[in-house]
Scaffold this active site. Sequence first.
Site, PDB file in Angstrom:
ATOM      1  N   GLU A 111       0.867  -1.180   0.000  1.00 53.17           N
ATOM      2  CA  GLU A 111       0.000   0.000   0.000  1.00 53.17           C
ATOM      3  C   GLU A 111       0.903   1.230   0.000  1.00 53.17           C
ATOM      4  OE1 GLU A 111      -3.831  -1.443   2.485  1.00 53.17           O
ATOM      5  OE2 GLU A 111      -1.914  -1.626   3.516  1.00 53.17           O
ATOM      6  N   ASP A 129       1.982   1.100   3.736  1.00 48.15           N
ATOM      7  CA  ASP A 129       3.172   0.273   3.922  1.00 48.15           C
ATOM      8  C   ASP A 129       4.457   0.978   3.540  1.00 48.15           C
ATOM      9  OD1 ASP A 129       1.400  -1.809   4.573  1.00 48.15           O
ATOM     10  OD2 ASP A 129       1.289  -2.452   2.468  1.00 48.15           O
ATOM     11  N   GLU A 184      14.205   2.197  -6.095  1.00 46.42           N
ATOM     12  CA  GLU A 184      14.309   2.547  -4.670  1.00 46.42           C
ATOM     13  C   GLU A 184      13.427   1.634  -3.823  1.00 46.42           C
ATOM     14  OE1 GLU A 184      16.730   4.341  -3.963  1.00 46.42           O
ATOM     15  OE2 GLU A 184      17.059   5.037  -6.017  1.00 46.42           O
ATOM     16  N   HIS A 207      15.195  -1.492  -3.119  1.00 45.99           N
ATOM     17  CA  HIS A 207      16.068  -1.435  -1.939  1.00 45.99           C
ATOM     18  C   HIS A 207      15.257  -1.672  -0.669  1.00 45.99           C
ATOM     19  CE1 HIS A 207      19.611  -0.444  -4.093  1.00 45.99           C
ATOM     20  NE2 HIS A 207      19.279   0.791  -4.408  1.00 45.99           N
ATOM     21  N   ASN A 222      -9.104  20.447   8.965  1.00 45.29           N
ATOM     22  CA  ASN A 222      -9.026  19.785   7.661  1.00 45.29           C
ATOM     23  C   ASN A 222     -10.396  19.759   7.007  1.00 45.29           C
ATOM     24  OD1 ASN A 222      -6.448  19.316   8.379  1.00 45.29           O
ATOM     25  ND2 ASN A 222      -6.606  17.094   8.507  1.00 45.29           N
TER      26      ASN A 222
END
Length: 411
Positions: free
Chosen positions: A200, A284, A334, A337, A406
Amino acid sequence: MIQVLLVTICLAAFPYQGSSIILESGNVNDYEIVYPRKVTPVPRGAVQPKYEDAMQYELKVNGEPVVLHLEKNKGLFSEDYSETHYSPDGREITTYPLVEDHCYYHGRIENDADSTASISTCNGLKGHFKLQGEMYLIEPLELSDSEAHAVYKYENVEKEDEAPKMCGVTQNWESYEPTKKAFQLNLTPEQQGFPQRYVELVIIADHRMYMKYKRDSNKITQWVHQMVNTINEIYRPLNIQFALVGLEIWSNQDLITVTSVSDDTLISFANWRETVLLRRKSHDNAQLLTAIVFDEGIIGRAPLAGMCDPNRSVGTVQDHSKINFRVAIIMAHEIGHNLGMGHDDNSCTCGGYSCIMLPRLSKQPSKLFSDCSKKDYLTFLKVKNPQCILNKPLRTDTVSTPVSGNELLEA
């Protein structure tokens, strides 16, 4: 039953040898003009969605007819996908757009087992496809004839910058290499089955991105969606599905200090992600997409084996190219990695001109993972056993209500 649309592209194929045209991807020599024409609509009386689940396109490439099969990437967005931007006075504004009927597809070329495609149909056909081992780009032309498209080989795009572009993988946050070596897998081809995993993903576009795209949030949104569609295509052989759960554009100002020192920017972003972003949006992995130019030719940086770690499941990527899939490849690198993959050396092979985890971006970027990368990834799963990528994206992933001030807008 999925209705399949057949579109014929009548090709008045005019290769402009030796001349140049300026496209969104840059200056291009040796291209073809194609004209899409829909010839087989869905049956009369059937309800036609804006974007069909499956489509086919006929076109000629280098004078030869090909058939492009496309299927909608239904896992591209989570059900609670959100977009956030900021008002001039700094208020956070979050919306939940309806993205089920989206315009992003994966595909293949008929009778070419090695072919792939990542295409958006939002405004004409835009994206790339691999045919007979070569990468082609397609995009609509901004002409009075609105159906005109250009098709051209990636190698025919004039290079924007010949300076070396490198990745700055970060290994000093946690020593992973000794543990990795202790559990290094020696896999037979039969053992290289990859379990289904789900990532996610949240992408943050910094304020320089907002200014680079002339304050046009829609352009940034389409750019990011196209990138994530390509990332999904790249990771499909590893059985990893990426769902975009959030896109945030820092339209008012940067919320961290973004500097040309890539390591400082990465650390700052990681701390912000852990202390701010994770508290309002479950995810995630988070990637910062920036228009800053990093020092030393670095265009991306990420911690090794950081996936699922609150402070290390991050990366920073420079929006360094006008060609979307070049930037997508760097972000996929990336994230690689984060998933435990180190840089490839000369012993690593992938059956292509280059492999995706090379430390430098090659002139012919590859979307293929090497044998080394695959072993690294499976070793990471065994050693770290990351739990956050086990679950499918769900609508309940928003873990807290936004703070006072918000604006929540349901679109």
